[in-house]
Design an enzyme around this catalytic site. Structure first.
Site, PDB file in Angstrom:
ATOM      1  CB  SER A 157      -0.897  -0.258   1.364  1.00  0.00           C
ATOM      2  OG  SER A 157      -1.344   1.180   1.409  1.00  0.00           O
ATOM      3  CE1 TYR A 215      -3.437  -1.855   5.789  1.00  0.00           C
ATOM      4  CE2 TYR A 215      -3.160   0.175   4.898  1.00  0.00           C
ATOM      5  CZ  TYR A 215      -3.652  -1.045   4.536  1.00  0.00           C
ATOM      6  OH  TYR A 215      -3.530  -1.373   3.513  1.00  0.00           O
TER       7      TYR A 215
END
Length: 209
Positions: free
Chosen positions: A94, A107
């Site tokens: 990501s 995250y």
């Protein structure tokens, strides 16, 4: 099972962070003739709390799945990929592994770690002719990601994409992955960042009202 019926894939249910499940998966793949390509797409986010309000269980889950799980699957399949002579590992991470943001600490930590692991793996496996690719999407609208991250709150999940005319789709990301793993093996697309045009950078997302 639905995907298997559509594609001919062989489904194997497994928790990638559990050693016994990983061993079962490897055994099933070996019985089916082995692989030359490993695509690590398991992962996800839980929560959007700031670090001051971080929930330990959310952070532990994100690190376990995104980092430890990816490591265990990769470690288990590397002998097979090396033996093939033209192996490929692709990690779907990501842009959260490149730029941090408020509410993304857990995250971010997981994806920064996965990004670092991928880069180390590329250095380690080049001598075995195993190419290592990283695909880093930005805003992708799927049915599951935001909903899962926000504890099933459908309204909150929809606000993530509100006003963004054309976020990326799962199909967009799949197309890039397919291309990256099917170009001639001597071509290694090291780092691929994919964003919708509306997301010019991590801090600039165009929303139309």
């Amino acid at each position: 099972e639905t995907l298997a019926a559509e594609t001919g894939a062989v489904p194997v249910s497994a928790d990638i962070a559990e050693d016994d499940d990983v061993a079962h998966l490897v055994g099933a793949v070996e019985a089916g003739g082995g692989i030359d390509t490993l695509v690590n797409i398991a992962g996800g986010a839980r929560g959007a709390d700031w670090v001051a309000d971080a929930k330990t269980e959310d952070w532990e889950w994100m690190l376990r799945v995104n980092v430890v799980g990816t490591m265990k699957i990769t470690r288990a399949f590397l002998p097979m990929l090396r033996a093939n002579g033209h192996g490929t590992v692709l990690n779907l991470t990501s842009v959260a592994g490149l730029v941090s943001y408020e509410g993304g600490g857990g995250y971010n930590a997981a994806k920064f770690a996965e990004h670092g692991m991928t880069r180390a793996l590329r250095l380690e496996e080049a001598e075995h002719n195993v190419r290592v690719i990283e695909v880093m999407p930005g805003l992708v609208k799927t049915e599951e990601f935001a909903l899962s991250r926000l504890g099933g709150d459908a309204a909150a999940a929809e606000r993530v994409y509100e006003g963004v005319e054309e976020p990326l789709s799962a199909e967009d990301v799949a197309d890039v992955i397919r291309y990256a793993v099917t170009v001639p093996h001597h071509v290694n697309l090291d780092d691929i960042v994919i964003r919708p045009v509306a997301q010019a950078a991590a801090h600039k997302l165009l929303r139309k009202r």
